[in-house]
Each structure stands twice: as C-alpha cells, then as structure tokens.
Design a protein around this motif. Structure first.
Motif, PDB file in Angstrom:
ATOM      1  N   MET B   1       0.808  -1.278  -0.168  1.00 21.51           N
ATOM      2  CA  MET B   1      -0.002   0.280  -0.231  1.00 21.51           C
ATOM      3  C   MET B   1       0.645   1.520  -0.090  1.00 21.51           C
ATOM      4  O   MET B   1       2.064   1.561   0.404  1.00 21.51           O
ATOM      5  N   ARG B   2       0.537   2.168  -0.866  1.00 20.31           N
ATOM      6  CA  ARG B   2       0.924   3.429  -1.295  1.00 20.31           C
ATOM      7  C   ARG B   2       0.445   4.695  -0.697  1.00 20.31           C
ATOM      8  O   ARG B   2      -0.923   4.933  -1.573  1.00 20.31           O
ATOM      9  N   ILE B   3       0.244   5.601   0.206  1.00 21.64           N
ATOM     10  CA  ILE B   3      -0.225   6.503   1.401  1.00 21.64           C
ATOM     11  C   ILE B   3       0.844   8.211   0.278  1.00 21.64           C
ATOM     12  O   ILE B   3       1.601   8.302   0.723  1.00 21.64           O
ATOM     13  N   ILE B   4      -0.360   8.747   0.126  1.00 24.73           N
ATOM     14  CA  ILE B   4      -0.059  10.142  -0.909  1.00 24.73           C
ATOM     15  C   ILE B   4      -0.112  11.361  -0.104  1.00 24.73           C
ATOM     16  O   ILE B   4      -1.193  11.259   0.863  1.00 24.73           O
ATOM     17  N   ILE B   5       0.998  11.833   0.906  1.00 23.98           N
ATOM     18  CA  ILE B   5       1.186  12.970   1.766  1.00 23.98           C
ATOM     19  C   ILE B   5       0.822  13.916   1.377  1.00 23.98           C
ATOM     20  O   ILE B   5       2.159  14.578   0.838  1.00 23.98           O
ATOM     21  N   ASP B   6      -0.115  14.960   1.754  1.00 23.39           N
ATOM     22  CA  ASP B   6       0.541  16.765   0.748  1.00 23.39           C
ATOM     23  C   ASP B   6       1.368  17.105   1.869  1.00 23.39           C
ATOM     24  O   ASP B   6       1.513  17.650   3.562  1.00 23.39           O
ATOM     25  N   ALA B   7       2.371  17.435   1.417  1.00 24.58           N
ATOM     26  CA  ALA B   7       3.619  17.810   2.444  1.00 24.58           C
ATOM     27  C   ALA B   7       3.171  19.622   2.954  1.00 24.58           C
ATOM     28  O   ALA B   7       4.201  19.817   3.536  1.00 24.58           O
ATOM     29  N   MET B   8       2.670  20.059   2.150  1.00 21.68           N
ATOM     30  CA  MET B   8       2.723  21.724   2.093  1.00 21.68           C
ATOM     31  C   MET B   8       1.394  21.863   2.753  1.00 21.68           C
ATOM     32  O   MET B   8       1.346  23.268   2.891  1.00 21.68           O
ATOM     33  N   GLY B   9       0.619  20.751   3.214  1.00 20.28           N
ATOM     34  CA  GLY B   9      -0.446  20.901   3.912  1.00 20.28           C
ATOM     35  C   GLY B   9      -0.670  21.142   5.285  1.00 20.28           C
ATOM     36  O   GLY B   9      -0.100  21.175   6.067  1.00 20.28           O
ATOM     37  N   GLY B  10      -1.955  22.554   5.953  1.00 19.18           N
ATOM     38  CA  GLY B  10      -1.526  22.549   8.110  1.00 19.18           C
ATOM     39  C   GLY B  10      -0.515  23.997   8.357  1.00 19.18           C
ATOM     40  O   GLY B  10       0.310  24.259   7.077  1.00 19.18           O
ATOM     41  N   ASP B  11      -1.507  23.602   8.964  1.00 17.84           N
ATOM     42  CA  ASP B  11      -0.339  25.226   9.609  1.00 17.84           C
ATOM     43  C   ASP B  11       1.154  24.850  10.540  1.00 17.84           C
ATOM     44  O   ASP B  11       1.793  26.156  10.136  1.00 17.84           O
ATOM     45  N   LEU B  12       1.183  23.733   9.853  1.00 21.70           N
ATOM     46  CA  LEU B  12       2.996  22.435  11.021  1.00 21.70           C
ATOM     47  C   LEU B  12       3.697  22.377   9.607  1.00 21.70           C
ATOM     48  O   LEU B  12       4.750  21.604   9.226  1.00 21.70           O
ATOM     49  N   ALA B  13       3.797  22.896   8.251  1.00 21.75           N
ATOM     50  CA  ALA B  13       3.993  21.752   7.379  1.00 21.75           C
ATOM     51  C   ALA B  13       4.772  22.468   6.339  1.00 21.75           C
ATOM     52  O   ALA B  13       4.834  24.104   7.340  1.00 21.75           O
TER      53      ALA B  13
END
Lengths: 342, 342
Positions: B1-13
């Motif tokens: 399984m591969r999960i793609i994560i938005d590295a730029m999203g959120g207050d602490l990105a």
C-alpha cells in the motif's frame, strides 16, 4: 413583585414547583401565585405537612396540558389549564412574570396568543444563557422557530443585545452570528443574508455586531455576549453543549474511579468540584426567557426540582427589574430593518 | 500500500507532515509519497539531520495552495500545487489514498474535479468520527455542503452506514437524523422530508434508520452509529462539541489548581488523565474521510503535528483495506431513492 408559577408543569409537578415557590418566597421575598389544581396542591401540602407561608396563594385551574396535547392548540382547547389561566393573569396585570416547566411549544403558543408579542416583533424566541469563557452569553433563538426569515433573526439579535445589556450587565454587548466560518461569505443563503443585514444594523449603530462566530469560540474569554441563530441551529447548538458536557462528566467519573489512587485523588479535588458542577448544571440557569412577548414569560427545564424553580424565580425577578420589555418597546423601530424580507 | 501525503498542507507544514510520514512508515510499514516543494523538503531533512528511510519518496510540486486562494478554483489555477499533483497521482493509481492537512474547501473541490465522485453520488461529504457514549459515530456531512437537498442527505445516510459497518465494524449500523426532537414532525421542512425519506429507505431494508436523534443523546451508550446532518448543521454540531470540550477542559484546569490539596489530588489522577485527554484530542482522530469520491481522500486537522499525520495514515490504511468505495459503488442503486428531489 408577584411571580406566577405553573404548579402543574414539568416532570416533577406539582410537588417540586410548590416547594420551589416556598423556597423562592423565603429567598427573594417576592409574592408567589401557584396556578393549578387546587385540590391536588392542598393534598401535597397536607402530605408534606407544610403550611403555606403568607405571600403565597393558590389560584385554581382545573385542567393540565399533557405531553400528548398538540402544543399549538392546547391553550385554546384547555382554557382552564394552568398555563392558560396563569398567562391570562399575567396579561391582566395580576402578576409580574409567569414561570412554567411545562411544554415549551405550548407555553410559546399560549404566550404568543394570550400575552401577545410586543408590537413590531415578528416572532418570540427562546433565549437561554449558555456558559462561555466570557461568563455566559444569550443564545437566541434556541428552539422556538425552526424556520426563520432573515428579519426574524435580526430582531433576535437586537432583543438579545438588550437582554445582555440590561440583565447580564454587558455594557456594549458583542453580538455574533453563529456560523461555520468567520468570513461573511460562509454558511448557507439565510446566514449570508443575515450577516449582511446585521453588518448594516451595526454600521447604523443599532447594535455591536462582531461578525460570524464559530462555536469553537464558546470557550474563549473573548466569546461574544449574544449568539444569534435560527431556532433549529440554536437548538442543535444548545443540545450539543448539553450532550458533550454529559459525555465528558461521564468520562470523568470513569477516570476518578479507575483505582484506589485516583479515588483518593478525587476526594482531594471533590470540594472544588461544586463550582465545576455548577457551570454545567441546567438547574442553575433555572429559567429561560421567551423574548418578544409583552410580559415576562419564563420556561423552566422540564426536569426542574424545587431548587431550579427557585432559581427561575430569581431570574424572572431580575428580568422584571431590568425593564427589558420597555426597552424593546421603545426601540422597536430599530427592529424594522431597511432590508425587510417579509 | 502507498499513501500519498500533501507535504505542504496545514499550519505546521512541511516539517510535521514529513516527520509524520516517517513515523507512519515505521508504525504501519506502508509506502509513503510526500508531495510538495522538493527543495524545501530536502532542506528540512538536512536541518533535522534526517535520512529518508526506504519506502518514502518525494514527488515535486512547485506550487502551494494558500489560505487566501479561492478554494473552489485553486486546484485549477495552481495545477502544480501539492494538492493537485497528489490527487492526480491518486486518480492515476500511483497511490492508494491521499492525505492533506490543507484547506478543506480546496481539497473537496480538487477531489471532486480530479478524482471525481462515485457515479450516482450527488455530493461528497466530510465524515469525521465523533466521540459518543457508544464508542464513536460517523457524522456526515460535517461541513462540505452548506446547502443540501433531501436526496444528498439520504445519500449521506447510506454512505455513512457503509462506513460505520466496514470501517468501524458496526454490524447493523444505527442511522440517526440529527434533529431538535424525536418525533418525525420535528425540525424544519428539509428535516421533516429527510425523516420521511429515510423512514422509507429503512422500511425498504436499505439501512437501519432509527429516527431523529437529539444531540443530548451523544453521551448515551445507545447513541447511534451514524449521525446524518446537512453540512451547515453538522459543522455547527462538530464545532460545538469542540468548543464545549475546550471550555470544560479549561474549567477543569482551574479546578485542579485551586489550592495545594487539589494540586496533590491532580497528581494522583494524572496518570489516568491520558485516556481522558485522548477522548477529546482531535489529533487522535487524525484524518476525516471525504466520502463519495472514487478514491480515498483524507483531510487531516489544519494544526496536525507528526503524530496526527501518522494517525491519519493509519485511518487511511484501514479505509483502503475495508473496500468501502467498492461497497458504495456496488450499492449505488440503493442511493437513488424513489422520492428524488433533484
């Protein structure tokens, strides 16, 4: 001052309203009229070996509005019910405020038809004080009107603002519109329109509109003094607060009984728990005002015990002394906003 | 399984999403793709002296969707944003789920346009798991659609029911319609209509509709497994839970620091407080599913730290393994109710 109490309303009637009346007479010194089936009331006094103190009298009302009665017509079909009789007395000046722990719907319909609305006010609203980080706010409407026009809601805002000022003592009450985001463009069509109308009313100096408020802000020390909502949303908000509080209190109980150490810890914090419990106790609120009627009408919680009824009498007395209704009457022209919707 | 994560999203990105990806790789063993500005990501890895473990790769996306971007069009105007790139990868089968702590609105719009809705599903909905006395319930819709038709809401009910069954493991999930009273006649016109349509769907065996639920029932051990709401009401409910919990936790802190005795008491219950805090911690929920899309898309809380991102990966993996989307696809005909409104 004379407070009229519905002796037959609520889950614990008539005993608790009777005991509450006596408690309030002792605590606040006001006169009280108990309205209900006199024979039943006298029987309870006899059973409990209680002598009714001077300042409390009983007015007979032969009928009782039951949970199965249609709330919108019950007052008319049961003309001799405690709610109908009590509200007619209030209308006719035989008392200064009316309190019932009976059906909100029946009280609202009867209040609107018997006591009548303040001229110019479109709808009466339920306006409880909800706990916030800023020491409480008026939530209006908390359930009287499941369908609202923008005009109703602007009137709720103005009535709530007077309430917060005169009864809660907030100098320039901050009025917020409950919503799902801070920006004026947030929410559904109704809320977008109300936001723009309240902004206009704020600019015209009719009230201090601070914009949309998300319910996460309830805990804030800057929480607003008046929370405006349509009756459906306001009721969901109120009941979610109750449900969440009850969930947390339950979880806390589990925590305190985990083991011997936590039980001992509980004994050490227990003394201060009283203050915490008071924050969450619906009995403390006592009564919720129905705003927009010509005379003060209060709804007490359906499960009110004597203490809650007594607290409601205190709230009603504050309300009477605040001359709130006169303030709304005098300023009723402000409630007629330029962008009328209906 | 591969999960793609938005590295730029959120207050602490981007730091926390990066650290969360590594934490998740260690905890769940799944492959992770970090999507975002590669140079920035590599700089952080260098600063923190972290070697990216095998199983995690970086895909460059030069743009970032900012808070000031119009969420409904951001994905189109910023084609090389981390959200757009990540969702295209998901659509094209280069990953099994996508997680972002960025703007809900932008993620929803981009998800709908890039990944697309399951054929027959009218609207995607935000479906967090909220704490209840029965161990949690799916709240659907918690804010994606501020204006809903009855048909949308019936589809939410059915999607939520599959979610509760497949992911929460509830055998015959109890579906409740949030409302201001138990009787089918309660609420506004929209809710009365949805109640009758869900009653019909229940009678037809499409779901286990238990009727209206008032939010005071959240604490009950019999609380339902799925709470159906329009997006406006659902969001008010969710944020009121958060606000009330935060208010109570604040009051508790005050209680525990009243005096030396209560402080000592606190030390004795402190060990068990972890469990209590977990109940109320939004980081525990980790991710909220956007239901109705063809592929698993998760929204993590805007303030997500590495732990919250890691938890979201766990939720996403559960979701993928539950074959929920296949179940909705196969049963899509059930979602087409006879009393269609639009």
């Amino acid at each position: 001052m004379r407070i009229i109490i519905d002796a037959m309303g609520g889950d614990l009637a008539p005993r608790e309203p009777i005991l509450g009346a006596i408690m309030a007479r002792n605590e606040f010194g006001c006169n009280v009229t108990l309205v209900g089936q006199e024979e039943t009331i006298r029987k309870i006094l006899e059973q409990d070996k209680i002598q009714l103190p001077p300042g409390i009298d009983i007015v007979n009302a032969s009928e009782v509005i039951e949970i199965c009665d249609d709330p919108s017509t019950a007052w008319r079909r049961k003309k001799d019910s405690s709610i109908s009789v009590g509200l007619r007395m209030l209308r006719d000046g035989e008392g200064d405020a009316f309190i019932s722990a009976g059906s909100t719907g029946a009280l609202l319909a009867a209040g609107t038809m018997i006591v009548k609305r303040i001229p110019g006010v479109r709808r009466a609203a339920v306006a409880p004080i909800v706990p916030t980080g800023a020491g409480g706010a008026v939530l209006i409407d908390a359930g009287a009107n499941s369908e609202c026009t923008p005009e109703y809601m602007c009137q709720f805002a103005l009535m709530g603002s007077f309430y917060a000022q005169r009864v809660l003592g907030r100098e320039n009450p901050k009025v917020g519109l409950v919503n799902i985001g801070a920006e004026p463009s947030k929410g559904n069509e109704l809320y977008k329109l109300v936001n723009s109308m309240l902004t206009e009313a704020g600019n015209a100096g009719h009230l201090n509109f601070v914009g949309n408020m998300e319910p996460v802000q309830l805990a804030s020390e800057d929480a607003c003094d008046v929370i405006v909502a349509d009756g459906f949303t306001g009721n969901i908000l109120l009941k979610t607060m109750e449900g969440t509080a009850s969930f947390i209190v339950h979880a806390l109980k589990g925590l305190f009984t985990t083991n011997a150490k936590t039980k001992m810890g509980y004994l050490m914090v227990k003394g201060s728990m009283g203050k915490f419990k008071k924050l969450l106790d619906s009995r403390e609120t006592g009564g919720t005002a129905l705003l927009g009627l010509r005379k003060p009408v209060f709804k007490a919680h359906g499960s009110s015990d004597a203490y809650a009824i007594c607290r409601a009498v205190g709230k009603a007395a504050e309300f009477v002394n605040a001359n709130l209704i006169e303030a709304i009457e005098e300023n009723v022209s402000r409630l007629q906003l330029s962008q009328e919707e209906q």
